[in-house]
Design an enzyme around this catalytic site. Sequence first.
Site, PDB file in Angstrom:
ATOM      1  N   ARG A  73       0.926  -1.250   0.149  1.00  0.00           N
ATOM      2  CA  ARG A  73       0.140   0.093  -0.180  1.00  0.00           C
ATOM      3  C   ARG A  73       0.703   1.114  -0.086  1.00  0.00           C
ATOM      4  NH1 ARG A  73      -1.739   1.346   4.135  1.00  0.00           N
ATOM      5  NH2 ARG A  73      -1.184  -0.402   5.379  1.00  0.00           N
ATOM      6  N   PRO A 242      -1.132  -8.752   9.763  1.00  0.00           N
ATOM      7  CA  PRO A 242      -0.470  -7.222   9.248  1.00  0.00           C
ATOM      8  C   PRO A 242      -1.403  -6.368   9.040  1.00  0.00           C
ATOM      9  CG  PRO A 242       0.691  -8.974   8.301  1.00  0.00           C
ATOM     10  CD  PRO A 242      -0.472  -9.742   8.779  1.00  0.00           C
ATOM     11  N   ASP A 243      -1.067  -5.221   9.483  1.00  0.00           N
ATOM     12  CA  ASP A 243      -2.165  -3.992   9.626  1.00  0.00           C
ATOM     13  C   ASP A 243      -3.473  -3.837  10.419  1.00  0.00           C
ATOM     14  OD1 ASP A 243      -0.612  -2.152   7.777  1.00  0.00           O
ATOM     15  OD2 ASP A 243      -1.907  -2.503   6.277  1.00  0.00           O
ATOM     16  N   SER A 244      -3.652  -5.036  11.007  1.00  0.00           N
ATOM     17  CA  SER A 244      -5.022  -5.393  11.788  1.00  0.00           C
ATOM     18  C   SER A 244      -5.199  -4.251  12.846  1.00  0.00           C
ATOM     19  CB  SER A 244      -5.234  -6.604  12.146  1.00  0.00           C
ATOM     20  OG  SER A 244      -4.252  -7.060  13.084  1.00  0.00           O
ATOM     21  N   LEU A 247      -3.646  -0.224  11.444  1.00  0.00           N
ATOM     22  CA  LEU A 247      -4.691   0.514  10.187  1.00  0.00           C
ATOM     23  C   LEU A 247      -5.943   0.457  10.772  1.00  0.00           C
ATOM     24  CD1 LEU A 247      -4.396   1.548   7.416  1.00  0.00           C
ATOM     25  CD2 LEU A 247      -4.935  -0.271   6.638  1.00  0.00           C
TER      26      LEU A 247
END
Length: 413
Positions: A73, A242-244, A247
Amino acid sequence: MSGVRAQRRTERGRQAERRRAARRHAMATAASVVVAVGTVSGLLAATGGGNDTAGPRPEVSGSAPYVPSPPARPSPTATASASAPPSSSPSSSPSPPGTSAKPSAPPAPKPSVKKSEAPGAQAPRTVSASLYRHPRSQVLDWVRANPGDPRRAVIESRIADRPAAVWFAQYDPGAITGRVRAVTSAAAAAGRVPVLVPYAIPDRDCGGASRGGAPDLAAYDGWIRNFADGLGGGPVIVVLEPDSIALADCLSDGARAARYASLARAGKVLRAANPRAKVYFDAGHSGWHSAAKMAGALREAGAVTSGDGVFTNVSNFHTTAAEASYARRVLAGLGGPPHLGAVIDTSRNGNGAPAPGEWCDPAGRALGRTPTTRTGEARIDAYLWIKLPGESDGCSASAGEFSADYAYALATG
């Protein structure tokens, strides 16, 4: 195919504009993880990279799991943490070396990182056996198919031969147990430790380029139980979603609390299924949220009671020293329980982060520390290659596609 690529470029442009608009309203000033996995082409069984959602590669036959590769991203422009060292300044555009370049000699061993000055520092708590390298990946496909390429020896020895994480990005409740078991049983037979990345949380990537996941949290809870059933009884490292957490600001308060509760349940289920499993929760990276903010979110997500520590820098470029310092601050913010440690993605951070805003296969990057559980660093349990070097963010090749030029540039950077 040119029409499809044009549509993807258009979609990426729209996504970029949405992110720019979101950044103008965001309070945070730090960069987001260049990570996340979607339904993109990539490794059959190990990590990779990309930028948008291309079609998945056909499922492989046999017992090997189909595991799509993670796209990247774009990172919002941000100021790094005040305690982190300044980023390197790469050239303005990714321009890998030509195919005729002569492979250089293997690099000298990296100098050891300065030891922690914290009193009473403990040795890493995670397993110390060698990490597992899955035998199927895009880079290995390229190595086998290009025996005469002058870049082959460098790419093979410095990337293809290294252990990397195995991503599970499909919501596939009927198949996930067998896919996980195929990896863990092969690793156990080899006497190695696999690194697994479950990535199917609902509302993944806030509906961005790596959107997808389970249809709802109840379905996700079931998927995680099925995932856990494949862990076996040997040592395993789980990099949970990841990112949980980093983000999660895109979610409403209620949805965020529900996600955190689901992650806490996931950690407990994974550890109960295999007491030798080490489960790490998402802490973003040193250029994103403050350590205090991440510690608060991690506490809400049950990282202290349901996990073995945190992971940082997934698919990003921040230096190992900056990440280690940041991870220790996060752990301190969690109250510093001695059983908690951190793992750091070192796959592309050898030269540090690029200039703000440069996220797509940025030039001037290099491989980081070789994956190992023997870091010699207090509270740092492992250096891992969670994103496989050479798989494109979408500039040196199609998103998720292996690029020999990019891989060679990282290996010789």
